[in-house]
Design an enzyme around this catalytic site. Structure first.
Site, PDB file in Angstrom:
ATOM      1  N   CYS A 185      -9.031   4.232   1.112  1.00 40.66           N
ATOM      2  CA  CYS A 185     -10.470   4.428   1.004  1.00 40.66           C
ATOM      3  C   CYS A 185     -11.112   3.211   0.333  1.00 40.66           C
ATOM      4  O   CYS A 185     -10.543   2.616  -0.567  1.00 40.66           O
ATOM      5  CB  CYS A 185     -10.878   5.665   0.203  1.00 40.66           C
ATOM      6  N   ARG A 207      -8.940  -0.634   4.221  1.00 41.66           N
ATOM      7  CA  ARG A 207      -8.452   0.347   3.255  1.00 41.66           C
ATOM      8  C   ARG A 207      -8.420   1.769   3.834  1.00 41.66           C
ATOM      9  O   ARG A 207      -7.951   2.703   3.177  1.00 41.66           O
ATOM     10  CB  ARG A 207      -9.341   0.353   2.018  1.00 41.66           C
ATOM     11  N   TRP A 244      -9.696   7.035   4.129  1.00 38.68           N
ATOM     12  CA  TRP A 244      -8.334   7.275   4.594  1.00 38.68           C
ATOM     13  C   TRP A 244      -8.016   8.693   4.139  1.00 38.68           C
ATOM     14  O   TRP A 244      -7.898   8.969   2.952  1.00 38.68           O
ATOM     15  CB  TRP A 244      -7.359   6.281   3.980  1.00 38.68           C
ATOM     16  N   ASN A 296     -12.449   7.058  -4.241  1.00 35.32           N
ATOM     17  CA  ASN A 296     -11.173   6.560  -3.735  1.00 35.32           C
ATOM     18  C   ASN A 296     -10.112   7.112  -4.672  1.00 35.32           C
ATOM     19  O   ASN A 296     -10.114   6.774  -5.853  1.00 35.32           O
ATOM     20  CB  ASN A 296     -11.180   5.020  -3.767  1.00 35.32           C
ATOM     21  N   GLY A 297      -9.237   7.971  -4.144  1.00 32.40           N
ATOM     22  CA  GLY A 297      -8.188   8.523  -4.997  1.00 32.40           C
ATOM     23  C   GLY A 297      -7.967   9.988  -4.699  1.00 32.40           C
ATOM     24  O   GLY A 297      -8.326  10.467  -3.615  1.00 32.40           O
ATOM     25  N   GLU A 330      12.147  -5.914   8.402  1.00 35.91           N
ATOM     26  CA  GLU A 330      10.747  -6.351   8.431  1.00 35.91           C
ATOM     27  C   GLU A 330      10.249  -6.462   9.879  1.00 35.91           C
ATOM     28  O   GLU A 330       9.122  -6.061  10.196  1.00 35.91           O
ATOM     29  CB  GLU A 330      10.614  -7.688   7.690  1.00 35.91           C
ATOM     30  N   LYS A 377       7.134  -4.291  11.340  1.00 37.05           N
ATOM     31  CA  LYS A 377       5.954  -4.909  11.974  1.00 37.05           C
ATOM     32  C   LYS A 377       5.685  -4.240  13.315  1.00 37.05           C
ATOM     33  O   LYS A 377       4.552  -3.911  13.638  1.00 37.05           O
ATOM     34  CB  LYS A 377       6.146  -6.416  12.190  1.00 37.05           C
ATOM     35  N   GLU A 398       4.446  -0.443  12.922  1.00 37.78           N
ATOM     36  CA  GLU A 398       3.136  -0.137  12.348  1.00 37.78           C
ATOM     37  C   GLU A 398       1.971  -0.578  13.214  1.00 37.78           C
ATOM     38  O   GLU A 398       0.913   0.034  13.170  1.00 37.78           O
ATOM     39  CB  GLU A 398       3.007  -0.650  10.915  1.00 37.78           C
ATOM     40  N   HIS A 414      28.922   2.365  13.526  1.00 37.28           N
ATOM     41  CA  HIS A 414      29.136   3.604  12.763  1.00 37.28           C
ATOM     42  C   HIS A 414      28.117   4.676  13.123  1.00 37.28           C
ATOM     43  O   HIS A 414      27.912   5.615  12.360  1.00 37.28           O
ATOM     44  CB  HIS A 414      29.105   3.302  11.261  1.00 37.28           C
ATOM     45  N   LYS A 443      -4.433  -0.788   4.209  1.00 36.66           N
ATOM     46  CA  LYS A 443      -3.802  -1.998   3.657  1.00 36.66           C
ATOM     47  C   LYS A 443      -3.308  -1.765   2.241  1.00 36.66           C
ATOM     48  O   LYS A 443      -2.231  -2.191   1.865  1.00 36.66           O
ATOM     49  CB  LYS A 443      -4.836  -3.127   3.663  1.00 36.66           C
TER      50      LYS A 443
HETATM   51  O1  M6R Z   1       0.221  -4.401  -1.579  1.00 37.61           O
HETATM   52  P1  M6R Z   1       1.679  -4.080  -1.525  1.00 37.61           P
HETATM   53  O2  M6R Z   1       2.510  -5.282  -1.287  1.00 37.61           O
HETATM   54  O3  M6R Z   1       2.142  -3.318  -2.714  1.00 37.61           O
HETATM   55  O4  M6R Z   1       1.840  -3.123  -0.270  1.00 37.61           O
HETATM   56  C1  M6R Z   1       3.058  -2.496  -0.010  1.00 37.61           C
HETATM   57  C2  M6R Z   1       3.057  -1.846   1.347  1.00 37.61           C
HETATM   58  O5  M6R Z   1       2.075  -0.848   1.403  1.00 37.61           O
HETATM   59  C3  M6R Z   1       2.819  -2.867   2.453  1.00 37.61           C
HETATM   60  O6  M6R Z   1       3.746  -3.895   2.421  1.00 37.61           O
HETATM   61  C4  M6R Z   1       2.883  -2.174   3.829  1.00 37.61           C
HETATM   62  O7  M6R Z   1       4.186  -1.750   4.081  1.00 37.61           O
HETATM   63  C5  M6R Z   1       2.376  -3.118   4.920  1.00 37.61           C
HETATM   64  N1  M6R Z   1       1.550  -2.397   5.840  1.00 37.61           N
HETATM   65  C6  M6R Z   1       3.474  -3.776   5.685  1.00 37.61           C
HETATM   66  O8  M6R Z   1       3.011  -4.571   6.713  1.00 37.61           O
END
Ligand code: M6R
Length: 625
Positions: free
Chosen positions: A2, A27, A74, A100-101, A498, A502, A505, A521, A620
């Site tokens: 948010c 956000r 969000w 926000n929260g 990673e 990517k 998401e 395994h 984000k």
């Molecule tokens: O701001 P941060 O690095 O703490 O965020 C951690 C994760 O929320 C962040 O890396 C998330 O997994 C991303 N969407 C990955 O691309």
């Protein structure tokens, strides 16, 4: 999660609020809304879905209001429908609140309010807040200039949880009240105008002068400035500070998406990180300069890293470096797990928190808990904590005394790319410096690896300049696959994780990263000709092993894509398609190996016509638990 923004001043508020929301959409983007105050009334407009829907509704609104608050959501409590969109209001439409929260005790509060005759119109936790404020206002005997502030103060003291709020009221058109408890909130200062927002990026085109509220602080904003108070009502003296960020940082600069722009910014980011930490003419000491971080070195016997998502993957690469190069036993924890099942405390432990935003709720909570545990166990002993963050002004930046600033510039795309590269550089520098100081790496070996590290920016440039087109074609071919497996070993196993994250998401394609040797395994049962297998095969200690693992997948008819050296004939034999990367020491290979995987994920999502920068269900900055 948010985004909130507020404006009070001499300009018309709505365009400023909408521009602010557009900067904060990263956000959350399940719904959006705003409330303004003019001519003694509160005007509320809300719409489900992205900001574009709110903009359409606003087209017919002729608002000249000079004060307002706005929100991009969000969803946590309540579906992303209009009635759950913020701002939320009291029963008489006199008080509006954005939050926000999460208000954790909202059920109990709601029961009391309903018993007192309040009618609720949403499923959210937030709606209790305007009702409580309205109740306190109704009972208030205070002079007008204190009444709203005091009503909000009484209210925040009734709330449990992590929250940042902004409040406007129809009968108080000359003020906005804001409050912060474990969720970010900044106040920005202009000429005869004051702003508030969840993040400085929302306000960069208006001001560079900011004040970050601390937990348990609230403020009364008027066009003339901000008065800051504690939740106990004590007046506090706080001074803004000036950032030197260009508003261009939050523009796409000709790229189709922020994510693509940020992938292409990586050579510059790695260069900048190295330049700021490498001493040009070293004397006898280390050629690396990590500031106050070196004060922590003498007591380190072991290291624990806490992080989430991509930052956790950077932590895994960090572990490999800290153990294999510096010889320090290291563990890596998901912050969300660590905070509820931390390992037993051991003296001599350095705790490293990694968070690009510096606002991830789980990471902050895990670190706060660990600080508290250490203070209780060893009162008076200096704390051994290090933060790695891209935002020095963030909550993490204020929580921990020792920091490595990753200096990647603002990252807008929800998928982390350039900040991951910068986190890796931070771990390289830390591990190499520790190894040198502990005699695990001599000066020549250190200088040699640093020379290679300085070649990395041009090697990433080579990938971006020569390989992007081929990767885009491959992405087109794979745009409709349902599953992808990523394999890596050793220091490149986290890069497999990673790459898979990517893809998941932003393209919504199921993808998993595995250590290549683990395939047999169990996961190998997943393979068939429809499942592409992306394998990180970089020269070094596990090169031949990884190629054998890839052969095992090939024998099950999987479509094999390799990330590896172009000049190795064996690699060409094994893989159906090779995404070539320059050869460099194995230790440094994650920095180049991740780039083709970022591009592959990006182009697959773009070919699927998806909203790359704002993928569904994500935000984000995850500022709720
Ligand atoms: O701001 P941060 O690095 O703490 O965020 C951690 C994760 O929320 C962040 O890396 C998330 O997994 C991303 N969407 C990955 O691309």
């Amino acid at each position: 999660m948010c985004g909130i923004v507020g404006y009070i001043g001499t300009q018309v508020a709505v365009p400023i609020l909408i521009e602010g929301l557009s900067r904060l959409e990263y956000r959350g983007y399940d719904s959006a809304g705003l409330a303004t105050v003019s001519q003694g009334d509160l005007h509320l407009v809300r719409a489900p879905g992205k900001l574009v829907n709110l903009r359409e509704k606003l087209a017919s609104l002729d608002s000249t209001a000079r004060v307002g608050i706005a929100h991009t959501r969000w969803a946590t409590h309540g579906k992303p429908e209009e009635r759950n969109a913020h701002p939320h209001i009291d029963g008489h439409t006199r008080v509006a609140v954005v939050q926000n929260g999460i208000v954790e005790n909202h059920r109990v509060l709601r029961e009391h309010l309903e018993a007192a005759g309040c009618t609720f119109t949403s499923d959210t936790d937030t709606e209790v807040i305007p009702h409580l404020i309205a109740q306190h206002l109704a009972q208030s005997t205070l002079p007008r200039y204190m009444a709203l502030l005091e009503a909000v103060r009484q209210t925040v003291n009734q709330l449990q949880g992590a929250f940042a709020i902004a409040v406007v009221a129809a009968d108080y058109p000359d003020e906005i009240i804001v409050a912060r408890q474990q969720a970010p909130l900044v106040v920005g200062f202009g000429q005869g105008e004051v702003f508030c927002a969840s993040d400085t990026t929302a306000l960069l085109s208006h001001t560079q002068a900011f004040l970050s509220l601390e937990n348990g602080e609230m403020a009364r904003l008027t066009p003339l400035g901000a008065e800051v108070y504690s939740f106990a009502g004590e007046r506090l003296t706080r001074y803004p500070r000036t950032l030197d960020w260009s508003p261009a940082l939050v523009e796409k600069q000709g790229f189709r998406h922020f994510m693509l722009k940020e992938i292409y910014e990586q050579p510059g980011v790695v260069r900048a990180c190295l330049e700021s930490h490498l001493i040009q003419e070293p004397t006898d000491g280390s050629p690396l300069c990590l500031g106050t971080v070196t004060e922590l070195y003498p007591t380190i016997e072991r290291i624990q890293i806490v992080a989430c998502g991509t930052s956790w993957h950077a932590g895994l690469v960090g572990r490999h470096l800290l153990e294999q190069v510096a010889g320090i036993p290291t563990t890596v924890h998901y912050a969300s797990e660590f905070r509820y099942s931390p390992p037993p405390l051991q003296p001599g432990t350095l705790t490293i928190g990694v968070t690009q935003s510096g606002e991830t709720a789980d990471t902050l909570a895990a670190l706060e808990m660990e600080v508290h545990r250490c203070q209780v166990a060893w009162p008076g002993r200096p704390l051994a904590f290090l933060g790695i963050t891209n935002r020095l002004e963030s909550s993490l930046g204020r929580l921990l005394p020792h920091l490595i600033h990753t200096q990647a510039g603002i990252e807008i795309g929800v998928a982390a790319t350039k900040t991951f590269a910068a986190q890796l550089v931070a771990f390289y520098l830390l591990a190499f410096d520790l190894a040198f100081q502990r005699g695990k790496l001599d000066r020549n070996a250190l200088q040699d690896i640093l020379n290679h590290l300085q070649q990395v920016p041009s090697q990433i440039e080579w990938i971006l300049e020569t390989q992007a087109e081929a990767i885009e074609h491959l992405a087109h071919e794979f745009r409709d696959v349902h599953n992808v497996v990523y394999l890596g070993r050793g220091i490149n196993f986290p890069i497999a994780l990673e790459g898979a994250l990517k893809l998941k998401e932003i393209s919504y394609i199921h993808a998993e990263g595995y250590p290549a040797g683990e395939m047999k395994h169990g996961p190998i049962a997943l393979l068939d000709p429809q499942v592409p297998v992306v394998t990180l095969a970089l020269p070094g200690s596990v090169f031949e092993k990884v190629l054998s693992n890839a052969q095992e997948a090939k024998a099950r008819d999987a479509r094999l894509i390799g990330v590896g050296p172009a000049d190795d004939p064996h690699v060409h034999e094994v893989f159906h398609t090779l995404l070539p990367v320059p050869t460099l020491p194995e230790l440094l290979s994650p920095l180049v190996a991740v780039v083709p995987l970022q591009l592959l994920a990006y182009y697959i999502a773009a070919h699927r016509g998806l909203d790359v920068d704002q993928p569904r269900n994500l935000a984000k900055s995850v500022t709720v638990e």
